[in-house]
Design a protein around this motif. Sequence first.
Motif, PDB file in Angstrom:
ATOM      1  N   LEU B  22      -9.854  34.995 -18.233  1.00  0.00           N
ATOM      2  CA  LEU B  22     -11.269  34.606 -18.312  1.00  0.00           C
ATOM      3  C   LEU B  22     -11.638  34.688 -19.791  1.00  0.00           C
ATOM      4  O   LEU B  22     -11.755  35.784 -20.336  1.00  0.00           O
ATOM      5  N   LEU B  23     -11.766  33.534 -20.426  1.00  0.00           N
ATOM      6  CA  LEU B  23     -11.871  33.467 -21.886  1.00  0.00           C
ATOM      7  C   LEU B  23     -13.320  33.317 -22.336  1.00  0.00           C
ATOM      8  O   LEU B  23     -14.149  32.765 -21.625  1.00  0.00           O
ATOM      9  N   GLU B  24     -13.570  33.778 -23.542  1.00  0.00           N
ATOM     10  CA  GLU B  24     -14.921  33.749 -24.097  1.00  0.00           C
ATOM     11  C   GLU B  24     -14.796  33.506 -25.595  1.00  0.00           C
ATOM     12  O   GLU B  24     -13.875  34.005 -26.229  1.00  0.00           O
ATOM     13  N   GLY B 158     -11.863  33.339  -7.019  1.00  0.00           N
ATOM     14  CA  GLY B 158     -13.104  34.111  -6.975  1.00  0.00           C
ATOM     15  C   GLY B 158     -12.852  35.612  -7.071  1.00  0.00           C
ATOM     16  O   GLY B 158     -13.594  36.331  -7.750  1.00  0.00           O
ATOM     17  N   LEU B 159     -11.807  36.077  -6.387  1.00  0.00           N
ATOM     18  CA  LEU B 159     -11.470  37.509  -6.502  1.00  0.00           C
ATOM     19  C   LEU B 159     -11.211  37.877  -7.959  1.00  0.00           C
ATOM     20  O   LEU B 159     -11.682  38.911  -8.448  1.00  0.00           O
ATOM     21  N   GLU B 160     -10.441  37.024  -8.644  1.00  0.00           N
ATOM     22  CA  GLU B 160     -10.114  37.325 -10.045  1.00  0.00           C
ATOM     23  C   GLU B 160     -11.365  37.260 -10.930  1.00  0.00           C
ATOM     24  O   GLU B 160     -11.545  38.097 -11.813  1.00  0.00           O
ATOM     25  N   ILE B 161     -12.201  36.249 -10.691  1.00  0.00           N
ATOM     26  CA  ILE B 161     -13.434  36.140 -11.487  1.00  0.00           C
ATOM     27  C   ILE B 161     -14.270  37.417 -11.334  1.00  0.00           C
ATOM     28  O   ILE B 161     -14.766  37.975 -12.321  1.00  0.00           O
ATOM     29  N   THR B 163     -13.339  40.518 -10.513  1.00  0.00           N
ATOM     30  CA  THR B 163     -12.711  41.652 -11.197  1.00  0.00           C
ATOM     31  C   THR B 163     -12.830  41.529 -12.710  1.00  0.00           C
ATOM     32  O   THR B 163     -13.209  42.489 -13.402  1.00  0.00           O
ATOM     33  N   GLN B 164     -12.521  40.336 -13.223  1.00  0.00           N
ATOM     34  CA  GLN B 164     -12.500  40.156 -14.676  1.00  0.00           C
ATOM     35  C   GLN B 164     -13.903  40.197 -15.272  1.00  0.00           C
ATOM     36  O   GLN B 164     -14.104  40.776 -16.341  1.00  0.00           O
ATOM     37  N   ALA B 165     -14.860  39.596 -14.598  1.00  0.00           N
ATOM     38  CA  ALA B 165     -16.223  39.575 -15.143  1.00  0.00           C
ATOM     39  C   ALA B 165     -16.822  40.979 -15.123  1.00  0.00           C
ATOM     40  O   ALA B 165     -17.453  41.408 -16.101  1.00  0.00           O
ATOM     41  N   LEU B 166     -16.611  41.696 -14.032  1.00  0.00           N
ATOM     42  CA  LEU B 166     -17.144  43.059 -13.967  1.00  0.00           C
ATOM     43  C   LEU B 166     -16.535  43.916 -15.076  1.00  0.00           C
ATOM     44  O   LEU B 166     -17.228  44.715 -15.706  1.00  0.00           O
TER      45      LEU B 166
END
Lengths: 324, 324
Positions: B22-24, B158-161, B163-166
């Motif tokens: 998840l890149l920023e 969605g599961l990964e999003i 976990t990664q966003a949190l």
Amino acid sequence: MDIQHIEDAAIRLQGQIRTTPLLESPLLNARLQRRLLVKAECLQITGSFKFRGAFSALSTLTEAERDRGVIAYSSGNHAQGVAFAAHQLGIPATIVMPDDAPKMKLANTQAYGARVVTYRRGVDSREALGVELAERQQLRLIKPYDEPLVIAGQGTVGLEIATQALALGINKATVLTCCGGGGLTAGIAVALATQAPKFRVIPCEPDHFDDTARSLAGAERVRNASDTGSICDAIDTPEPGELTLPILRQYCPFGLTASDAEVVQAMRIAFEYFKLVVEPGGAIALACALREDHRQTLGDDPIIVTASGGNVDTALFLSLIHDA
Amino acid sequence: MDIQHIEDAAIRLQGQIRTTPLLESPLLNARLQRRLLVKAECLQITGSFKFRGAFSALSTLTEAERDRGVIAYSSGNHAQGVAFAAHQLGIPATIVMPDDAPKMKLANTQAYGARVVTYRRGVDSREALGVELAERQQLRLIKPYDEPLVIAGQGTVGLEIATQALALGINKATVLTCCGGGGLTAGIAVALATQAPKFRVIPCEPDHFDDTARSLAGAERVRNASDTGSICDAIDTPEPGELTLPILRQYCPFGLTASDAEVVQAMRIAFEYFKLVVEPGGAIALACALREDHRQTLGDDPIIVTASGGNVDTALFLSLIHDA
């Protein structure tokens, strides 16, 4: 420089850097008849591994040093790494860059909030300019590779490669690194020596800019004939570092090279098979891995390459790939 | 379809898929004055999220079903996902593809070992052709989105999003998805409803191919006026799925659209800021996020977009970006 320095750097970098993926393409593996893995440091914050070394160094400065600020000289990736690390830590940064650096690198370095001072590549000495500015303004000079804290930061790439490759069932491999001054190569070599001792590290350079390969082949530290002329702007350093070369001598048996045309082909392979934008200097290791003669030299182990940066001007990228 | 189906799929996919980053980009965040994060599914095996759903479905087949083989119809990403999942599981695969699909998608699907049957887009019915071949040869049809096992597989994004966003400190967000038949959007919406309930999911489509947005706005499931004409080949499905639309109605308040020109600009932004190669259909969510009017509609939360695929012919990519 030992593994403890790198593990200490990893702690300082926690929450600041991205763990970049180690990518693999079933179709390319089938074509090459072996596993090839790409450590995608072009996806690192600031678009190259250089942020690791920069933050590793800047995060150790004293309060007084932070107040006075830092200075760095760089063709562009160390520049952006130092500029953004300084921004994150609230430290004023001055960056000395060649006036012919890629536009994106100049623009981004300024966008991260650094003051940029340009010099003429091949005419002025960036080292002399950096030292002079540093002394006059009492700035702490953050060297791009001849700095243990920087080498330790780059070594965290090696820690990640070891963990990720072992998780993929790889416990013996050849690791090809993109090599300029040797900070990334030295850091990875030290990290892997303890974390994955069956991984061999081989520095890769552009044809005619093989100062590291030639230095490894003899007893002397040798320079390149020219400072300019490679498309690999990120790694056209004149000679191996004073601190990095002894480390490379200890761990790296030899170096490899590839041509500019092979670098462009590697950029295209990275684009098509890995969906990655890799800059020329960041594609030299992949270029070496794609050369059949080099693969024969390297033996049958899986090959891991660093794709160490992706900061290439769009227009240049398009024209290089279009003409390839 | 509930979270248990997705968590079961995640178990089947363990060791098969890649956890994509998840890149920023700090520079793009500064430009947009908010956090924008990109879920880089173009880095997934086979170059799109479709491998998740395909492997999720194929890995549940009985021994007898595996022996007879599978069939799928797809413009190219589901094709590659099914072809490679079948290869990994030793299942024969037949893929029905439009004869004008991107060359890379046709070539890769064959390279993964599948038999490819082409049809004329806008003339033949791929659904009818798929059903006929499936019945004649007793193949198990793996639908691209109207299949619970496929939706569950896509839901692992969605599961990964979550976990990664949190982990990045984000506990409220708007998630923009690239939406064709709605499998990815439905799967992500179900996953986030329990894993990150403050994340809102908004499907994104090309202008004139906004069957999902228009279906969400009314009581009827509506079709697009045309099957062809968007550069977003991966998501030009004629109408929302029968299984996916009810899920979207439950979780997605509305849909957004962007033009082809905005999609190309988004591909360029992905290239320059994220060092990612994103195909047109995989860039529609980023294109919507970059539209200032849409950002005003969405409010101030961080935006997460799926970059759902990167399978674009190099020549097309170069010409699109060059002319942008």
